[in-house]
Design a protein around this motif. Structure first.
Motif, PDB file in Angstrom:
ATOM      1  N   HIS A 174       0.817  -1.205   0.000  1.00 36.60           N
ATOM      2  CA  HIS A 174       0.000   0.000   0.000  1.00 36.60           C
ATOM      3  C   HIS A 174       0.857   1.264   0.000  1.00 36.60           C
ATOM      4  N   ASP A 175       0.752   2.024  -1.087  1.00 36.52           N
ATOM      5  CA  ASP A 175       1.350   3.363  -1.168  1.00 36.52           C
ATOM      6  C   ASP A 175       2.843   3.399  -0.856  1.00 36.52           C
ATOM      7  N   THR A 176       3.560   2.351  -1.206  1.00 36.27           N
ATOM      8  CA  THR A 176       5.005   2.332  -0.994  1.00 36.27           C
ATOM      9  C   THR A 176       5.681   1.371  -1.959  1.00 36.27           C
ATOM     10  N   LEU A 177       6.930   1.689  -2.300  1.00 36.31           N
ATOM     11  CA  LEU A 177       7.744   0.826  -3.160  1.00 36.31           C
ATOM     12  C   LEU A 177       8.911   0.228  -2.392  1.00 36.31           C
ATOM     13  N   THR A 178       8.955   0.438  -1.076  1.00 35.80           N
ATOM     14  CA  THR A 178      10.173   0.159  -0.321  1.00 35.80           C
ATOM     15  C   THR A 178      10.568  -1.318  -0.270  1.00 35.80           C
ATOM     16  N   GLY A 179       9.629  -2.233  -0.400  1.00 40.49           N
ATOM     17  CA  GLY A 179       9.979  -3.651  -0.302  1.00 40.49           C
ATOM     18  C   GLY A 179      10.344  -4.306  -1.618  1.00 40.49           C
ATOM     19  N   GLU A 237       5.873   9.155  -1.233  1.00 44.39           N
ATOM     20  CA  GLU A 237       6.499   9.655  -0.008  1.00 44.39           C
ATOM     21  C   GLU A 237       5.773  10.899   0.498  1.00 44.39           C
ATOM     22  N   ASP A 238       5.357  11.754  -0.416  1.00 47.40           N
ATOM     23  CA  ASP A 238       4.606  12.938  -0.027  1.00 47.40           C
ATOM     24  C   ASP A 238       3.290  12.538   0.630  1.00 47.40           C
ATOM     25  N   GLN A 239       2.660  11.530   0.063  1.00 43.59           N
ATOM     26  CA  GLN A 239       1.400  11.044   0.628  1.00 43.59           C
ATOM     27  C   GLN A 239       1.623  10.451   2.011  1.00 43.59           C
ATOM     28  N   GLN A 240       2.717   9.726   2.176  1.00 39.72           N
ATOM     29  CA  GLN A 240       3.021   9.113   3.472  1.00 39.72           C
ATOM     30  C   GLN A 240       3.278  10.171   4.538  1.00 39.72           C
ATOM     31  N   ASN A 241       3.920  11.271   4.156  1.00 33.44           N
ATOM     32  CA  ASN A 241       4.160  12.353   5.109  1.00 33.44           C
ATOM     33  C   ASN A 241       2.841  12.936   5.612  1.00 33.44           C
ATOM     34  N   LYS A 242       1.884  13.088   4.687  1.00 32.26           N
ATOM     35  CA  LYS A 242       0.573  13.603   5.075  1.00 32.26           C
ATOM     36  C   LYS A 242      -0.132  12.617   5.998  1.00 32.26           C
ATOM     37  N   ARG A 243       0.041  11.338   5.749  1.00 30.01           N
ATOM     38  CA  ARG A 243      -0.624  10.333   6.568  1.00 30.01           C
ATOM     39  C   ARG A 243       0.062  10.177   7.926  1.00 30.01           C
ATOM     40  N   GLU A 244       1.359  10.451   7.953  1.00 24.43           N
ATOM     41  CA  GLU A 244       2.065  10.433   9.234  1.00 24.43           C
ATOM     42  C   GLU A 244       1.464  11.487  10.162  1.00 24.43           C
ATOM     43  N   TYR A 245       1.195  12.659   9.609  1.00 30.59           N
ATOM     44  CA  TYR A 245       0.568  13.723  10.385  1.00 30.59           C
ATOM     45  C   TYR A 245      -0.823  13.282  10.845  1.00 30.59           C
ATOM     46  N   ARG A 246      -1.564  12.616   9.967  1.00 25.19           N
ATOM     47  CA  ARG A 246      -2.898  12.132  10.314  1.00 25.19           C
ATOM     48  C   ARG A 246      -2.826  11.104  11.434  1.00 25.19           C
ATOM     49  N   ASN A 247      -1.859  10.182  11.355  1.00 22.36           N
ATOM     50  CA  ASN A 247      -1.719   9.167  12.393  1.00 22.36           C
ATOM     51  C   ASN A 247      -1.468   9.800  13.761  1.00 22.36           C
ATOM     52  N   GLN A 248      -0.653  10.839  13.774  1.00 18.24           N
ATOM     53  CA  GLN A 248      -0.372  11.520  15.037  1.00 18.24           C
ATOM     54  C   GLN A 248      -1.620  12.242  15.554  1.00 18.24           C
ATOM     55  N   GLU A 249      -2.429  12.775  14.641  1.00 15.92           N
ATOM     56  CA  GLU A 249      -3.693  13.399  15.041  1.00 15.92           C
ATOM     57  C   GLU A 249      -4.631  12.373  15.674  1.00 15.92           C
ATOM     58  N   TYR A 251     -11.880   8.889  14.276  1.00 21.12           N
ATOM     59  CA  TYR A 251     -11.726   8.832  12.822  1.00 21.12           C
ATOM     60  C   TYR A 251     -11.310  10.188  12.268  1.00 21.12           C
ATOM     61  N   ILE A 252     -10.278  10.179  11.448  1.00 23.96           N
ATOM     62  CA  ILE A 252      -9.853  11.370  10.720  1.00 23.96           C
ATOM     63  C   ILE A 252      -9.676  10.963   9.264  1.00 23.96           C
ATOM     64  N   ARG A 253     -10.319  11.680   8.374  1.00 23.84           N
ATOM     65  CA  ARG A 253     -10.311  11.329   6.955  1.00 23.84           C
ATOM     66  C   ARG A 253      -8.890  11.296   6.399  1.00 23.84           C
ATOM     67  N   LYS A 254      -8.621  10.264   5.612  1.00 26.93           N
ATOM     68  CA  LYS A 254      -7.312  10.110   4.994  1.00 26.93           C
ATOM     69  C   LYS A 254      -7.310  10.745   3.607  1.00 26.93           C
ATOM     70  N   GLU A 255      -6.314  11.572   3.344  1.00 30.67           N
ATOM     71  CA  GLU A 255      -6.184  12.181   2.024  1.00 30.67           C
ATOM     72  C   GLU A 255      -5.578  11.163   1.066  1.00 30.67           C
ATOM     73  N   SER A 256      -6.206  10.977  -0.070  1.00 29.55           N
ATOM     74  CA  SER A 256      -5.761   9.976  -1.032  1.00 29.55           C
ATOM     75  C   SER A 256      -5.508  10.598  -2.397  1.00 29.55           C
ATOM     76  N   PHE A 257      -5.099   9.764  -3.348  1.00 30.65           N
ATOM     77  CA  PHE A 257      -4.739  10.235  -4.683  1.00 30.65           C
ATOM     78  C   PHE A 257      -5.962  10.494  -5.552  1.00 30.65           C
ATOM     79  N   ASP A 258      -5.846  11.470  -6.423  1.00 31.93           N
ATOM     80  CA  ASP A 258      -6.795  11.650  -7.517  1.00 31.93           C
ATOM     81  C   ASP A 258      -6.549  10.551  -8.541  1.00 31.93           C
ATOM     82  N   LEU A 259      -7.610   9.948  -9.072  1.00 31.57           N
ATOM     83  CA  LEU A 259      -7.479   8.805  -9.970  1.00 31.57           C
ATOM     84  C   LEU A 259      -6.635   9.127 -11.193  1.00 31.57           C
ATOM     85  N   GLU A 260      -6.918  10.227 -11.851  1.00 27.48           N
ATOM     86  CA  GLU A 260      -6.183  10.569 -13.072  1.00 27.48           C
ATOM     87  C   GLU A 260      -4.692  10.735 -12.789  1.00 27.48           C
TER      88      GLU A 260
END
Length: 291
Positions: free
Chosen positions: A37-42, A95-107, A165-174
């Motif tokens: 999910h949302d990562t290429l690290t592995g 990575e940009d998306q993960q940074n935003k979600r890191e902030y959400r997780n802390q919230e 619950y805090i809404r997660k920001e996700s990608f635009d499909l296009e």
């Protein structure tokens, strides 16, 4: 056997990338896509192990897409590591998306603390090998004895409409489709029924997705019934889309999800692999099958 949808500890799977490849090989899988999910690290670790095992490995990713309802996940299948610029752009966007979600997780953690559930975010982070998600927060709440199960953590605190619950920001499909294409991959709708749309509305949605450049859909999935998969295949053919299949394996705890198997526990048809492959991969796959 093949499997075009699997997860490792790089996101929310139970097995390290290397161990996942070894397990898949022991189970008879000879072509595997890792789609964390949302990562290429592995991916590089998994690719190195696949090379040792003489398995065909497909670089992949599963990207969460903004959706008005349900869950919309987009698979990027058979990304091409030789597409340096495209892979870099995809990596940066993730990575940009993960940074935003890191902030959400802390919230979320701060909200739980205000509710009287004392949580240490560093301890939660330690439960995740890479990307922290709600599943790790749920696991933490369970381990601390705040809830009787991980599912209860979602039902009581973390799910949509619950107190933390805090809404997660996700990608635009296009945007996500463009990133996958520039990285040399195919954009595939994962487990389409999770969009929670009627068959009529689903077809209308697919028509709009087709205009944006979707390449295919995952018609065979561990959560699908035989009749549902048949209808998804029919819809894919209407749009001349690629049909794929995957277990969506996350680890042994999900008893209904077995590597190399999808709809109704049946083996995934190896023929589904061919439309995804580049020429050198087709040659390698033929060699594997001849052994």
């Amino acid at each position: 056997m093949i499997d075009l949808h699997s997860h490792s500890t790089a996101s929310d799977g139970a097995d390290h990338p290397k161990d996942l490849l070894q397990l898949a090989y022991r189970r008879g899988v000879r072509a595997l896509a890792l789609t964390d999910h949302d990562t290429l690290t592995g991916l590089n670790e998994a690719a190195a192990e696949a090379k040792k095992l003489q398995m065909l490995f497909l670089y992949g990713v599963e990207i969460e897409i903004n959706a008005p309802r349900g869950v919309f996940h987009l698979l990027g299948l058979n990304l091409d590591p030789s597409k340096g610029s495209g892979m870099y752009q995809l990596q940066q966007a993730l990575e940009d998306q993960q940074n935003k979600r890191e902030y959400r997780n802390q919230e979320i953690t701060q909200t739980l603390n205000r509710l009287g559930l004392v949580c240490d975010y560093e301890e939660i982070r330690a439960l995740a090998h890479d990307v922290v998600g709600r599943v790790h927060i749920a696991r933490y709440l369970f381990q601390k004895g705040y809830v009787k199960s991980q599912q209860m953590a979602f039902d009581k605190y973390l799910a949509t409409g619950r107190p933390a619950y805090i809404r997660k920001e996700s990608f635009d499909l296009e945007h996500a489709i463009r990133l996958i294409h520039e990285a040399g991959g195919k954009a595939i709708i994962a487990h389409p029924l999770s969009l929670y749309q009627s068959w009529r509305v689903l077809e209308e949605s697919f028509r709009s997705f087709d205009d944006l450049g979707i390449d295919g859909l995952e018609a065979y999935h561990s959560n699908c019934k035989v009749g549902e998969s048949r209808r998804l295949v029919e819809l894919a053919h209407k749009f001349d889309w690629i049909v794929t299949g995957g277990s969506d394996y996350h680890g042994a705890k999900y008893l209904s999800r077995k590597l190399g198997h999808a709809t109704a526990g049946e083996k995934i048809n190896p023929e589904l692999l061919h439309p995804l492959l580049r020429e050198d991969q087709r040659m390698f796959w033929e060699q594997i099958q001849q052994k």
